[in-house]
Design a protein around this motif. Structure first.
Motif, PDB file in Angstrom:
ATOM      1  N   SER A  15       7.570  -1.342  10.045  1.00  0.00           N
ATOM      2  CA  SER A  15       6.555  -2.215  10.638  1.00  0.00           C
ATOM      3  C   SER A  15       5.236  -1.479  10.749  1.00  0.00           C
ATOM      4  CB  SER A  15       6.988  -2.658  12.036  1.00  0.00           C
ATOM      5  OG  SER A  15       8.177  -3.390  11.995  1.00  0.00           O
ATOM      6  N   ARG A  16       4.159  -2.256  10.776  1.00  0.00           N
ATOM      7  CA  ARG A  16       2.847  -1.682  11.046  1.00  0.00           C
ATOM      8  C   ARG A  16       1.905  -2.753  11.567  1.00  0.00           C
ATOM      9  NH1 ARG A  16      -1.534  -1.449   7.454  1.00  0.00           N
ATOM     10  NH2 ARG A  16      -2.025   0.650   8.119  1.00  0.00           N
ATOM     11  N   ASN A  17       0.976  -2.304  12.380  1.00  0.00           N
ATOM     12  CA  ASN A  17      -0.066  -3.170  12.919  1.00  0.00           C
ATOM     13  C   ASN A  17      -1.197  -3.239  11.899  1.00  0.00           C
ATOM     14  OD1 ASN A  17      -1.560  -4.705  14.783  1.00  0.00           O
ATOM     15  ND2 ASN A  17      -2.555  -2.885  15.580  1.00  0.00           N
ATOM     16  N   ILE A  18      -1.604  -4.447  11.547  1.00  0.00           N
ATOM     17  CA  ILE A  18      -2.676  -4.640  10.574  1.00  0.00           C
ATOM     18  C   ILE A  18      -4.012  -4.697  11.310  1.00  0.00           C
ATOM     19  CG2 ILE A  18      -3.597  -6.198   8.818  1.00  0.00           C
ATOM     20  CD1 ILE A  18      -0.946  -4.749   8.068  1.00  0.00           C
ATOM     21  N   THR A  19      -5.005  -3.972  10.797  1.00  0.00           N
ATOM     22  CA  THR A  19      -6.314  -3.898  11.441  1.00  0.00           C
ATOM     23  C   THR A  19      -7.425  -4.308  10.474  1.00  0.00           C
ATOM     24  OG1 THR A  19      -6.759  -1.619  10.759  1.00  0.00           O
ATOM     25  CG2 THR A  19      -5.480  -1.915  12.806  1.00  0.00           C
ATOM     26  N   ALA A  20      -8.598  -4.536  11.033  1.00  0.00           N
ATOM     27  CA  ALA A  20      -9.770  -4.821  10.198  1.00  0.00           C
ATOM     28  C   ALA A  20     -10.049  -3.641   9.264  1.00  0.00           C
ATOM     29  CB  ALA A  20     -10.983  -5.119  11.069  1.00  0.00           C
ATOM     30  N   ARG A  21      -9.722  -2.449   9.694  1.00  0.00           N
ATOM     31  CA  ARG A  21      -9.919  -1.259   8.855  1.00  0.00           C
ATOM     32  C   ARG A  21      -9.088  -1.340   7.583  1.00  0.00           C
ATOM     33  NH1 ARG A  21     -12.912   2.175   6.520  1.00  0.00           N
ATOM     34  NH2 ARG A  21     -12.164   4.300   6.399  1.00  0.00           N
ATOM     35  N   ASP A  22      -7.898  -1.965   7.660  1.00  0.00           N
ATOM     36  CA  ASP A  22      -7.075  -2.153   6.460  1.00  0.00           C
ATOM     37  C   ASP A  22      -7.817  -2.973   5.413  1.00  0.00           C
ATOM     38  OD1 ASP A  22      -4.724  -0.763   7.354  1.00  0.00           O
ATOM     39  OD2 ASP A  22      -4.278  -2.491   8.633  1.00  0.00           O
ATOM     40  N   ILE A  23      -8.535  -4.007   5.860  1.00  0.00           N
ATOM     41  CA  ILE A  23      -9.335  -4.821   4.949  1.00  0.00           C
ATOM     42  C   ILE A  23     -10.404  -3.952   4.290  1.00  0.00           C
ATOM     43  CG2 ILE A  23     -11.029  -6.699   4.801  1.00  0.00           C
ATOM     44  CD1 ILE A  23      -9.416  -8.121   7.027  1.00  0.00           C
ATOM     45  N   GLU A  24     -11.094  -3.147   5.086  1.00  0.00           N
ATOM     46  CA  GLU A  24     -12.146  -2.274   4.560  1.00  0.00           C
ATOM     47  C   GLU A  24     -11.595  -1.283   3.536  1.00  0.00           C
ATOM     48  OE1 GLU A  24     -13.937  -0.374   7.938  1.00  0.00           O
ATOM     49  OE2 GLU A  24     -14.365  -2.292   8.898  1.00  0.00           O
ATOM     50  N   LEU A  25     -10.479  -0.650   3.874  1.00  0.00           N
ATOM     51  CA  LEU A  25      -9.897   0.341   2.969  1.00  0.00           C
ATOM     52  C   LEU A  25      -9.415  -0.300   1.670  1.00  0.00           C
ATOM     53  CD1 LEU A  25      -7.934   2.492   5.564  1.00  0.00           C
ATOM     54  CD2 LEU A  25      -9.961   3.181   4.261  1.00  0.00           C
ATOM     55  N   PHE A  26      -8.786  -1.461   1.772  1.00  0.00           N
ATOM     56  CA  PHE A  26      -8.314  -2.127   0.568  1.00  0.00           C
ATOM     57  C   PHE A  26      -9.490  -2.564  -0.305  1.00  0.00           C
ATOM     58  CE2 PHE A  26      -6.536  -5.454  -2.107  1.00  0.00           C
ATOM     59  CZ  PHE A  26      -5.386  -4.831  -2.565  1.00  0.00           C
ATOM     60  N   THR A  27     -10.564  -3.001   0.321  1.00  0.00           N
ATOM     61  CA  THR A  27     -11.758  -3.381  -0.438  1.00  0.00           C
ATOM     62  C   THR A  27     -12.322  -2.177  -1.181  1.00  0.00           C
ATOM     63  OG1 THR A  27     -12.290  -5.173   1.059  1.00  0.00           O
ATOM     64  CG2 THR A  27     -14.111  -4.291  -0.240  1.00  0.00           C
ATOM     65  N   GLU A  28     -12.319  -1.024  -0.510  1.00  0.00           N
ATOM     66  CA  GLU A  28     -12.800   0.203  -1.135  1.00  0.00           C
ATOM     67  C   GLU A  28     -11.991   0.531  -2.386  1.00  0.00           C
ATOM     68  OE1 GLU A  28     -13.222   4.513   0.656  1.00  0.00           O
ATOM     69  OE2 GLU A  28     -13.919   2.992   2.078  1.00  0.00           O
ATOM     70  N   ILE A  29     -10.682   0.351  -2.306  1.00  0.00           N
ATOM     71  CA  ILE A  29      -9.794   0.665  -3.423  1.00  0.00           C
ATOM     72  C   ILE A  29      -9.879  -0.398  -4.514  1.00  0.00           C
ATOM     73  CG2 ILE A  29      -7.357   0.844  -4.102  1.00  0.00           C
ATOM     74  CD1 ILE A  29      -6.882   2.026  -1.267  1.00  0.00           C
ATOM     75  N   SER A  30      -9.856  -1.669  -4.122  1.00  0.00           N
ATOM     76  CA  SER A  30      -9.693  -2.765  -5.085  1.00  0.00           C
ATOM     77  C   SER A  30     -10.985  -3.438  -5.519  1.00  0.00           C
ATOM     78  CB  SER A  30      -8.786  -3.837  -4.486  1.00  0.00           C
ATOM     79  OG  SER A  30      -9.457  -4.504  -3.423  1.00  0.00           O
ATOM     80  N   GLY A  31     -12.004  -3.407  -4.665  1.00  0.00           N
ATOM     81  CA  GLY A  31     -13.223  -4.152  -4.955  1.00  0.00           C
ATOM     82  C   GLY A  31     -13.138  -5.614  -4.562  1.00  0.00           C
ATOM     83  N   ASP A  32     -12.057  -6.024  -3.892  1.00  0.00           N
ATOM     84  CA  ASP A  32     -11.867  -7.421  -3.466  1.00  0.00           C
ATOM     85  C   ASP A  32     -12.757  -7.706  -2.267  1.00  0.00           C
ATOM     86  OD1 ASP A  32     -11.047  -9.869  -2.451  1.00  0.00           O
ATOM     87  OD2 ASP A  32      -8.917  -9.391  -2.466  1.00  0.00           O
TER      88      ASP A  32
END
Length: 141
Positions: A15-32
């Motif tokens: 399990s893990r808690n999803i944060t707004a930072r996850d969105i930022e990090l994924f955007t950095e990696i993917s460009g989404d």
């Protein structure tokens, strides 16, 4: 490394808690940079009614389960078939589940049932995966 044989019926979860930072990090990696991940007004006008994390953030918990738990270190996905059923939002706690449904005798290949559940009990991702587990062995210096 002497690996214990994976057996049909074994299961694992993380399990893990999803944060707004996850969105930022994924955007950095993917460009989404889809506005439903950032722009509250756009997201509220979408069918989701609010900010949602990228599907890659949701499915990433399954990468962790197979690499850390079952089948374990050295495991990579060969094939995945995932249906995204419901949104995940910052603040949700998600739990990734895997259950072994098939193993091969001739190769370290495992078929898994995979699913991710939000903390409110809603299944947000459901599907299957085929994994290959490499014996990492001892690394020579």
């Amino acid at each position: 490394m002497n690996r214990t044989r994976v057996e049909v019926g074994q299961s694992a979860q993380l399990s893990r808690n999803i944060t707004a930072r996850d969105i930022e990090l994924f955007t950095e990696i993917s460009g989404d940079r889809n506005p439903i991940h950032y722009d509250l007004k756009s997201a509220q006008n979408s069918r989701f009614g609010g900010i949602v994390v990228q599907g890659g953030v949701t499915s990433a918990i399954l990468n962790a389960v197979v690499a850390e738990k079952l089948p374990g270190p050295g495991t990579v996905f060969l094939n995945v078939n995932w249906d995204f059923k419901a949104p995940v939002r910052p603040g949700d706690v998600i739990t990734g589940h895997v259950e072994v449904t098939e193993t091969r005798e001739d190769k370290p290949i495992t078929k898994l049932r995979t699913w991710v559940v939000r903390d409110d009990g809603i299944v947000v991702l459901d599907g299957t995966a085929v994994c290959y587990t490499m014996d990492l062995g001892a690394i020579d210096d």
